[in-house]
Scaffold this motif. Structure first.
Motif, short mmCIF file in Angstrom:
data_model
loop_
_atom_site.label_atom_id
_atom_site.label_comp_id
_atom_site.label_asym_id
_atom_site.label_seq_id
_atom_site.Cartn_x
_atom_site.Cartn_y
_atom_site.Cartn_z
N ILE A 126 4.50 -30.01 60.43
CA ILE A 126 5.11 -29.37 59.25
C ILE A 126 5.68 -30.43 58.32
O ILE A 126 5.54 -30.36 57.09
N LEU A 127 6.33 -31.43 58.89
CA LEU A 127 6.97 -32.47 58.07
C LEU A 127 5.97 -33.30 57.29
O LEU A 127 6.28 -33.78 56.20
N LYS A 128 4.77 -33.46 57.83
CA LYS A 128 3.76 -34.25 57.13
C LYS A 128 3.47 -33.64 55.76
O LYS A 128 3.44 -34.35 54.75
N ASP A 129 3.25 -32.33 55.72
CA ASP A 129 3.00 -31.66 54.44
C ASP A 129 4.25 -31.65 53.56
O ASP A 129 4.16 -31.80 52.34
N PHE A 130 5.40 -31.49 54.19
CA PHE A 130 6.65 -31.45 53.43
C PHE A 130 6.89 -32.78 52.72
O PHE A 130 7.26 -32.81 51.54
N ILE A 131 6.67 -33.88 53.43
CA ILE A 131 6.89 -35.21 52.85
C ILE A 131 5.94 -35.45 51.68
O ILE A 131 6.33 -36.00 50.65
N TYR A 284 10.87 -25.16 55.28
CA TYR A 284 10.64 -26.34 54.44
C TYR A 284 10.08 -25.93 53.08
O TYR A 284 10.25 -26.66 52.10
N GLY A 285 9.44 -24.77 53.01
CA GLY A 285 9.03 -24.25 51.71
C GLY A 285 10.24 -23.89 50.85
O GLY A 285 10.26 -24.13 49.64
N LEU A 286 11.28 -23.33 51.50
CA LEU A 286 12.51 -23.01 50.78
C LEU A 286 13.23 -24.28 50.33
O LEU A 286 13.79 -24.34 49.23
N LEU A 287 13.20 -25.29 51.17
CA LEU A 287 13.83 -26.55 50.80
C LEU A 287 13.13 -27.19 49.61
O LEU A 287 13.74 -27.94 48.84
N ASP A 288 11.84 -26.91 49.46
CA ASP A 288 11.10 -27.42 48.30
C ASP A 288 11.68 -26.89 47.00
O ASP A 288 11.48 -27.48 45.93
N GLN A 289 12.37 -25.76 47.07
CA GLN A 289 12.87 -25.12 45.86
C GLN A 289 14.30 -25.54 45.52
O GLN A 289 14.93 -24.94 44.66
N LEU A 290 14.80 -26.55 46.20
CA LEU A 290 16.13 -27.06 45.85
C LEU A 290 16.15 -27.47 44.39
O LEU A 290 15.22 -28.10 43.90
N GLU A 291 17.21 -27.11 43.69
CA GLU A 291 17.30 -27.41 42.26
C GLU A 291 17.48 -28.92 42.06
O GLU A 291 18.48 -29.49 42.48
#
Length: 343
Positions: A126-131, A284-291
């Motif tokens: 999961i972290l690979k795509d997140f990074i 991690y998808g939600l974390l992608d939306q951090l302002e």
């Protein structure tokens, strides 16, 4: 564009001439003599070639040392080729990840493509795509077990961060869980960054067993305006083989959700529970939306050092000078031998 990093070094260009003009000549001693090899041969060349031709040869022989001196100065001045400015889109966000590598991360209660895998393997996937999606953020990596280690400082080099995460192994930081140490190390690396852009994501599957109270460190993080998002990893139940058949057990019994929630609440973050890989991916998808904080684009000019070119030329000219001197000595010996035969 060509640029010299240390152009003031070229001020040393007239140094050999100044030494020649201003240095005090050596005092000759009457009781000693300096014997010059091939003096007789030099005298014969001077007589045969004439004084003007000999002077012309000596002046020509000064050209190579001067060129060598010039090349050495150019190399020392650090010539650099600067490319065109490159714009880097920056969100201004400093994103530190703290990943648990304790022994319990080896429990295989998660699935990838229908195959049971251990918790760390699922997290890596999961972290690979997140990074890869963090383009524009500075990303840092902390790995912790019995101790916490800064594996990658905050950097735009996401490829290196992803590689280091992929190379992480269970137990390489110890078998216990030092959540407090991981938080403290993150605070140390984030406290110098802009206040509105400090973010820490801490993922663990257990409770603090090897460091100071994480809540005390969380209070310090809150004072430093660091938002902490915590993730509790692990399934609620799994089938475990036994003597009387498979039994349902709770592999996440050691997960200290209460403390993780308190850490998130104290710092203005949020606590997430990942019971499977799908939920972890959603988190991690939600974390992608951090302002992201608004920040101007950064630019840099790629540079390439060129000092080795004048340095290589100086080396080749030095070899040429040595060959010319050797050839001159051979010529002197030959003329001396011919003179002896004629006499």
């Amino acid at each position: 564009m060509l640029e010299l990093q240390w152009p003031w070094i070229l001020l040393a260009l007239p140094l050999p001439w100044l030494v020649y003009r201003l240095a005090t000549p050596a005092v000759r001693s009457g009781g000693a003599a300096l014997q010059v090899p091939f003096y007789r041969e030099l005298s014969s060349i001077a007589e045969e070639s004439g004084h003007d031709q000999l002077l012309e040869k000596q002046q020509w022989r000064l050209v190579l040392p001067l060129l060598i001196w010039l090349c050495l100065l150019l190399a020392a001045a650090r010539p650099t080729w600067l490319g065109e400015p490159v714009q880097v889109a920056g969100t201004g966000r400093d994103f530190m990840m703290a990943i648990d590598l304790s022994g319990s991360m080896a429990i295989d209660d998660l699935k990838l493509d229908g195959v049971a895998v251990d918790r760390l393997t699922a997290a890596k996937d999961i972290l690979k795509d997140f990074i890869e999606r963090r383009r524009g953020d500075r990303l840092g990596l902390i790995l912790f077990g019995s101790n916490a280690y800064l594996q990658a400082p905050l950097t735009f080099d996401l490829t290196t961060v992803s590689t280091l995460m992929g190379e992480a192994e269970i137990g390489m930081a110890g078998k216990l869980t030092a959540i407090g140490d991981a938080l403290g190390l993150a605070v140390k690396n984030l406290r110098e960054r802009p206040q509105d852009n400090r973010v820490l994501v801490l993922m663990t599957d257990g409770s603090n067993t090897a460091s100071t109270d994480p809540l005390q460190v969380a209070k310090l993080a809150a004072d430093e305006h660091i938002r902490i998002y915590t993730i509790g990893l692990g399934a609620d139940e799994m089938l475990q083989p036994g003597l009387f058949g498979a039994q349902r057990v709770n592999p996440s019994a050691d997960l200290d959700e209460k403390t993780l929630k308190q850490i998130a609440e104290m710092t203005g973050g949020q606590y997430f529970r990942a019971k499977d890989t799908r939920q972890l991916e959603q988190i991690y998808g939600l974390l992608d939306q951090l302002e992201p904080a608004v920040q101007d684009e950064e630019s840099y000019r790629p540079s390439k050092a060129l000092f080795y070119w004048p340095l290589s030329i100086a080396l080749m000219l030095s070899l040429l000078l040595a060959l010319l001197k050797t050839r001159l000595m051979d010529t002197l010996r030959y003329k001396n031998t011919q003179g002896e035969h004629r006499s």
